[in-house]
Design an enzyme around this catalytic site. Sequence first.
Site, PDB file in Angstrom:
ATOM      1  N   ARG A   1      17.935  34.738  56.902  1.00 70.97           N
ATOM      2  CA  ARG A   1      18.355  33.439  56.366  1.00 70.97           C
ATOM      3  C   ARG A   1      19.765  33.140  56.854  1.00 70.97           C
ATOM      4  O   ARG A   1      20.398  33.956  57.530  1.00 70.97           O
ATOM      5  CB  ARG A   1      18.353  33.475  54.833  1.00 70.97           C
TER       6      ARG A   1
ATOM      7  N   VAL B   1      26.037  33.353  53.402  1.00 71.75           N
ATOM      8  CA  VAL B   1      27.111  32.660  52.686  1.00 71.75           C
ATOM      9  C   VAL B   1      28.314  32.479  53.607  1.00 71.75           C
ATOM     10  O   VAL B   1      28.978  31.440  53.611  1.00 71.75           O
ATOM     11  CB  VAL B   1      27.521  33.459  51.428  1.00 71.75           C
TER      12      VAL B   1
END
Length: 494
Positions: free
Chosen positions: A295, A298
């Site tokens: 993914r 952050v």
Amino acid sequence: MGGPLFRKVLIANRGEIACRVMRTLAEMEIASVAIYHRAEARARHVRMADEAVEITGDTPVAAHLDIDQIIKAARATGADAIHPGYGFLSENARFAAAVAAAGITFIGPDAETISLMGDKISARNFAEAQGVPVAPSVMPTGDLDAFIAQAEAIGFPLLIKATAGGGGKGMNIVRGASELREAARLASSEAQRYFGDGRVYAETYVERPRHIEVQVLGDGKGGAIHLFERECSVQRRFQKIIEEAPSAGLPETLREEICASAVRLSAAANYKNAGTVEYILGADGRFFFLEMNTRLQVEHPVTEMITGLDLVRSQIEIAAGKGLPLKQDQVKANGHAIECRVCAEDPEHDFMPETGTVQYLGVPEEPWLRFENALDQGQKITADFDPMLAKLVVHGGDRGEAVDRSIAALHDLALLGVTTNIDYLARVLDHGAFRSGDIHTDFVAQHREALAAPDIDPVALVQALAASALGFRDFRDLALATPEPYAAIGGWRN
């Protein structure tokens, strides 16, 4: 021919990452759809979206984990793609498969890749098969006694880890045989509670390692590139609080070796979209594969700042079949970037999460600064979500300038109404060991006393607060205004 790659994208997330994705969608002239629990009906990501759909659940988190509801929302709004952000369902293979089955594009790797690389055991075995170094380890066998015997044979210290874990959950350091059985039991229990999978494994624990990760992009056809590495060694409770790119003081030959291994792994997996390959680096220069995050991370903004690439745009373009944005030799790094995670927590009490209401937010504005957030004045900070509130990201010509600019920005950042780690982050950056690049995953524990908040003179505190308050026009006008009925009398004085 020249239209947008997608008509409409639903963001299966909330907060600052939802706002971050929407910013790029707007630049690409793609409509956005937000989802929200009633507790956040007026949240910034809801207001920022072109459309918003309420999702229900016993808790806000439960609502954001409801796959059927999210796909139903995408269908109802005519979204032809879903961006998962990070956290929640972003690395859930079942979600990726359900999105594809619904005829909607998942902006991320396919379900098979998530299953392969999202499970730490299968990912570790796959990495080893590609010649990527892995630490000596023991896999779960279903027989606790056999597991303990094999773990003892490796030697101590060991790290017990959840196979489906992340964020420091289901992890325990074991330094002797007497601790092993209980540590394995506790890690398994925590893993079952957080991830619904109680399997744990053990691997050699590298003392005071550095945490290095490589940002990769893959086209899903065996093509992959890296966008250099990030240093994520400053952590508390196995969770990152400061990240930077590139890594501090990493020898060029070692950097090339680590980045090349990440590309090799991604290409072999036919990885598609953005991902991150994480490593543990020992003081002796040996590095071991840790895991792959399938993914967006952050900390992706530090990579964007040194490469000039928009990673969300790259994600969308790859998902739409446009392939990789650059060839490897076209990827260049410029300067240094640092990200500080601003969290609602109390560093003086073991980083315990805090709650409150945002009474005031003052953010410095500089061309070399990004403040990724979704905060509003009057917003309630609850325990419903992760304590991270925002990310302060700074770029400099070199690491020294990036450190200095980050400290100055943290001092200028004001967030009132909830206890945060802002001052603590500034102390970390200003510590001599951090400035010299002497960092590792035990940095916070090693320098606990030096990083503690200094004692404050109560009189000086009152004076500073008064001076600060008078610096705000609204407060000054209110405090110094002539009250009624005297204001109506005019210039009369007693």
